[in-house]
Scaffold this active site. Structure first.
Site, PDB file in Angstrom:
ATOM      1  N   ARG A  76     109.941  11.018   3.645  1.00  0.00           N
ATOM      2  CA  ARG A  76     109.126  10.152   2.776  1.00  0.00           C
ATOM      3  C   ARG A  76     110.018   9.318   1.846  1.00  0.00           C
ATOM      4  O   ARG A  76     109.736   8.162   1.573  1.00  0.00           O
ATOM      5  CB  ARG A  76     108.147  10.998   1.956  1.00  0.00           C
ATOM      6  CG  ARG A  76     106.981  11.514   2.797  1.00  0.00           C
ATOM      7  CD  ARG A  76     106.302  12.696   2.159  1.00  0.00           C
ATOM      8  NE  ARG A  76     105.705  12.409   0.878  1.00  0.00           N
ATOM      9  CZ  ARG A  76     105.376  13.327  -0.012  1.00  0.00           C
ATOM     10  NH1 ARG A  76     105.570  14.616   0.255  1.00  0.00           N
ATOM     11  NH2 ARG A  76     104.834  12.992  -1.153  1.00  0.00           N
ATOM     12  N   ARG A 131     100.648  20.856  -0.246  1.00  0.00           N
ATOM     13  CA  ARG A 131     100.421  19.776   0.712  1.00  0.00           C
ATOM     14  C   ARG A 131     101.333  19.932   1.921  1.00  0.00           C
ATOM     15  O   ARG A 131     102.487  20.305   1.784  1.00  0.00           O
ATOM     16  CB  ARG A 131     100.685  18.416   0.040  1.00  0.00           C
ATOM     17  CG  ARG A 131      99.469  17.843  -0.637  1.00  0.00           C
ATOM     18  CD  ARG A 131      99.748  16.626  -1.489  1.00  0.00           C
ATOM     19  NE  ARG A 131     100.551  15.588  -0.874  1.00  0.00           N
ATOM     20  CZ  ARG A 131     100.808  14.418  -1.455  1.00  0.00           C
ATOM     21  NH1 ARG A 131     100.314  14.149  -2.667  1.00  0.00           N
ATOM     22  NH2 ARG A 131     101.541  13.514  -0.862  1.00  0.00           N
ATOM     23  N   ARG A 168     105.281  21.584  -5.902  1.00  0.00           N
ATOM     24  CA  ARG A 168     103.983  21.057  -6.346  1.00  0.00           C
ATOM     25  C   ARG A 168     102.842  21.871  -5.725  1.00  0.00           C
ATOM     26  O   ARG A 168     102.917  22.325  -4.594  1.00  0.00           O
ATOM     27  CB  ARG A 168     103.836  19.593  -5.909  1.00  0.00           C
ATOM     28  CG  ARG A 168     102.403  19.070  -6.082  1.00  0.00           C
ATOM     29  CD  ARG A 168     102.310  17.586  -5.955  1.00  0.00           C
ATOM     30  NE  ARG A 168     102.721  17.085  -4.657  1.00  0.00           N
ATOM     31  CZ  ARG A 168     102.790  15.788  -4.379  1.00  0.00           C
ATOM     32  NH1 ARG A 168     102.506  14.896  -5.292  1.00  0.00           N
ATOM     33  NH2 ARG A 168     103.173  15.400  -3.190  1.00  0.00           N
TER      34      ARG A 168
HETATM   35  P1  AP5 Z   1     102.904  13.682  -8.733  1.00  0.00           P
HETATM   36  O1  AP5 Z   1     102.246  13.108  -9.935  1.00  0.00           O
HETATM   37  O2  AP5 Z   1     102.060  14.366  -7.742  1.00  0.00           O
HETATM   38  O3  AP5 Z   1     103.836  12.548  -8.043  1.00  0.00           O
HETATM   39  P2  AP5 Z   1     103.431  11.311  -7.162  1.00  0.00           P
HETATM   40  O4  AP5 Z   1     104.355  10.206  -7.532  1.00  0.00           O
HETATM   41  O5  AP5 Z   1     101.971  11.034  -7.247  1.00  0.00           O
HETATM   42  O6  AP5 Z   1     103.840  11.889  -5.749  1.00  0.00           O
HETATM   43  P3  AP5 Z   1     103.117  11.803  -4.341  1.00  0.00           P
HETATM   44  O7  AP5 Z   1     103.870  12.724  -3.441  1.00  0.00           O
HETATM   45  O8  AP5 Z   1     101.654  12.028  -4.439  1.00  0.00           O
HETATM   46  O9  AP5 Z   1     103.421  10.352  -3.956  1.00  0.00           O
HETATM   47  P4  AP5 Z   1     103.445   9.799  -2.576  1.00  0.00           P
HETATM   48  O10 AP5 Z   1     103.500   8.354  -2.912  1.00  0.00           O
HETATM   49  O11 AP5 Z   1     104.472  10.281  -1.637  1.00  0.00           O
HETATM   50  O12 AP5 Z   1     102.122  10.397  -1.897  1.00  0.00           O
HETATM   51  P5  AP5 Z   1     100.696   9.774  -1.579  1.00  0.00           P
HETATM   52  O13 AP5 Z   1      99.707  10.836  -1.818  1.00  0.00           O
HETATM   53  O14 AP5 Z   1     100.516   8.444  -2.212  1.00  0.00           O
HETATM   54  O15 AP5 Z   1     104.066  14.665  -9.239  1.00  0.00           O
HETATM   55  C1  AP5 Z   1     104.832  15.398  -8.320  1.00  0.00           C
HETATM   56  C2  AP5 Z   1     105.130  16.801  -8.885  1.00  0.00           C
HETATM   57  O16 AP5 Z   1     105.982  16.669 -10.021  1.00  0.00           O
HETATM   58  C3  AP5 Z   1     103.898  17.565  -9.384  1.00  0.00           C
HETATM   59  O17 AP5 Z   1     104.093  18.928  -9.118  1.00  0.00           O
HETATM   60  C4  AP5 Z   1     103.875  17.311 -10.901  1.00  0.00           C
HETATM   61  O18 AP5 Z   1     103.273  18.371 -11.615  1.00  0.00           O
HETATM   62  C5  AP5 Z   1     105.364  17.209 -11.197  1.00  0.00           C
HETATM   63  N1  AP5 Z   1     105.678  16.261 -12.263  1.00  0.00           N
HETATM   64  C6  AP5 Z   1     105.120  15.042 -12.493  1.00  0.00           C
HETATM   65  N2  AP5 Z   1     105.716  14.443 -13.544  1.00  0.00           N
HETATM   66  C7  AP5 Z   1     106.684  15.309 -13.971  1.00  0.00           C
HETATM   67  C8  AP5 Z   1     107.647  15.264 -15.034  1.00  0.00           C
HETATM   68  N3  AP5 Z   1     107.750  14.200 -15.844  1.00  0.00           N
HETATM   69  N4  AP5 Z   1     108.481  16.320 -15.169  1.00  0.00           N
HETATM   70  C9  AP5 Z   1     108.400  17.388 -14.334  1.00  0.00           C
HETATM   71  N5  AP5 Z   1     107.500  17.507 -13.330  1.00  0.00           N
HETATM   72  C10 AP5 Z   1     106.658  16.464 -13.156  1.00  0.00           C
HETATM   73  O19 AP5 Z   1     100.846   9.491  -0.002  1.00  0.00           O
HETATM   74  C11 AP5 Z   1     100.921  10.539   0.935  1.00  0.00           C
HETATM   75  C12 AP5 Z   1     100.965   9.956   2.334  1.00  0.00           C
HETATM   76  O20 AP5 Z   1      99.759   9.201   2.579  1.00  0.00           O
HETATM   77  C13 AP5 Z   1     102.103   8.967   2.616  1.00  0.00           C
HETATM   78  O21 AP5 Z   1     103.308   9.612   2.982  1.00  0.00           O
HETATM   79  C14 AP5 Z   1     101.501   8.132   3.750  1.00  0.00           C
HETATM   80  O22 AP5 Z   1     101.573   8.817   4.982  1.00  0.00           O
HETATM   81  C15 AP5 Z   1     100.037   8.028   3.343  1.00  0.00           C
HETATM   82  N6  AP5 Z   1      99.761   6.847   2.508  1.00  0.00           N
HETATM   83  C16 AP5 Z   1      99.346   6.832   1.208  1.00  0.00           C
HETATM   84  N7  AP5 Z   1      99.199   5.580   0.777  1.00  0.00           N
HETATM   85  C17 AP5 Z   1      99.509   4.770   1.814  1.00  0.00           C
HETATM   86  C18 AP5 Z   1      99.566   3.359   1.961  1.00  0.00           C
HETATM   87  N8  AP5 Z   1      99.275   2.522   0.959  1.00  0.00           N
HETATM   88  N9  AP5 Z   1      99.945   2.880   3.167  1.00  0.00           N
HETATM   89  C19 AP5 Z   1     100.241   3.693   4.201  1.00  0.00           C
HETATM   90  N10 AP5 Z   1     100.227   5.027   4.112  1.00  0.00           N
HETATM   91  C20 AP5 Z   1      99.866   5.574   2.921  1.00  0.00           C
END
Ligand code: AP5
Length: 209
Positions: free
Chosen positions: A166, A155, A122
């Protein structure tokens, strides 16, 4: 549309990608805790300084740093909302219920090998948070965002080691939310395998019922 929708699913399942499209088509407001926390880290705010270590390690940031952030944002929104990345635990879901009524929870399911492949390749825009994939959704010009011309970066939590952590945290703390919302009768599961457009149509169908 004025629904409050929670988007569930493991890291890399496409929550961010689908949220962008849904917000554009259905005129919903995005609240992404991951984006908000990354912005705080980038700006070196007190919140960012406290959150960074947890994020780099692939662990959840403590509730006291996250919940009020969402509460403040949601208060300011008129109309429908997509919550991307919140809630992440049963405790967060119960806290959310105290200040907002969730209408629908959509769970995007993808197998683990595909998740690792999606995350390690990504790239994200530093300026507008747009998400790309070097193989499945590449930018037109290498390292440059199609939408705003911003610089694309990897990232710090997208290394294979942190991705595995994760996924572990997801299974232990976030997966139980599917039961929580299923018991309330508002859970819709979506097959997240297939190309981005195909998954989008499924998500849209789940939301529109
Ligand atoms: P993408 O759309 O970026 O996937 P995503 O589900 O949004 O993945 P994230 O890694 O952002 O989710 P996450 O929940 O771990 O991270 P977050 O930022 O919330 O797609 C991923 C990739 O696949 C991309 O390259 C895309 O192009 C590709 N793709 C998408 N769909 C596809 C398809 N159909 N086919 C092929 N390719 C595809 O959290 C990060 C960190 O923040 C956490 O680890 C934690 O430390 C903290 N955090 C965030 N929220 C909280 C909370 N509520 N409480 C506590 N800590 C938190």
């Amino acid at each position: 549309m004025d629904k409050k929708i929670v988007l569930l699913g493991p890291p890399g399942s496409g929550k961010g990608t689908q949220t962008e499209r849904l917000c554009a088509e259905l005129k919903l407001t995005k609240i992404s805790t991951g984006d908000l926390l990354r912005e705080a880290v980038r700006n070196n705010t007190p919140l960012g300084v406290k959150a960074k270590g947890y994020m780099d390690a692939g662990r959840l940031v403590p509730n006291e740093l996250v919940v009020d952030l969402v509460k403040e944002k949601i208060k300011c929104v008129e109309g429908g909302v997509i919550l991307d990345g919140f809630p992440r635990s049963l405790e967060q879901a119960e806290l959310l219920d105290r200040f907002a009524k969730v209408d629908l929870a959509v769970d995007i399911e993808v197998n683990e090998d595909n998740l690792v492949r999606r995350l390690t390749l990504r790239r994200t825009c530093r300026s507008c948070n747009a998400v790309y994939h070097l193989e499945f959704n590449p930018p037109k010009v290498e390292s440059i965002c199609d939408k705003c011309g911003g610089e694309l970066f990897q990232r710090s939590d997208d290394t294979e080691r942190t991705v595995r952590e994760r996924l572990k945290v997801y299974k232990e703390q976030t997966l139980p939310l599917t039961k929580y919302y299923s018991k309330k009768g508002i859970l819709r599961k979506v097959d997240g395998e297939g190309d981005i457009g195909t998954v989008y149509q499924r998500v849209l169908k789940a939301i529109k019922g």
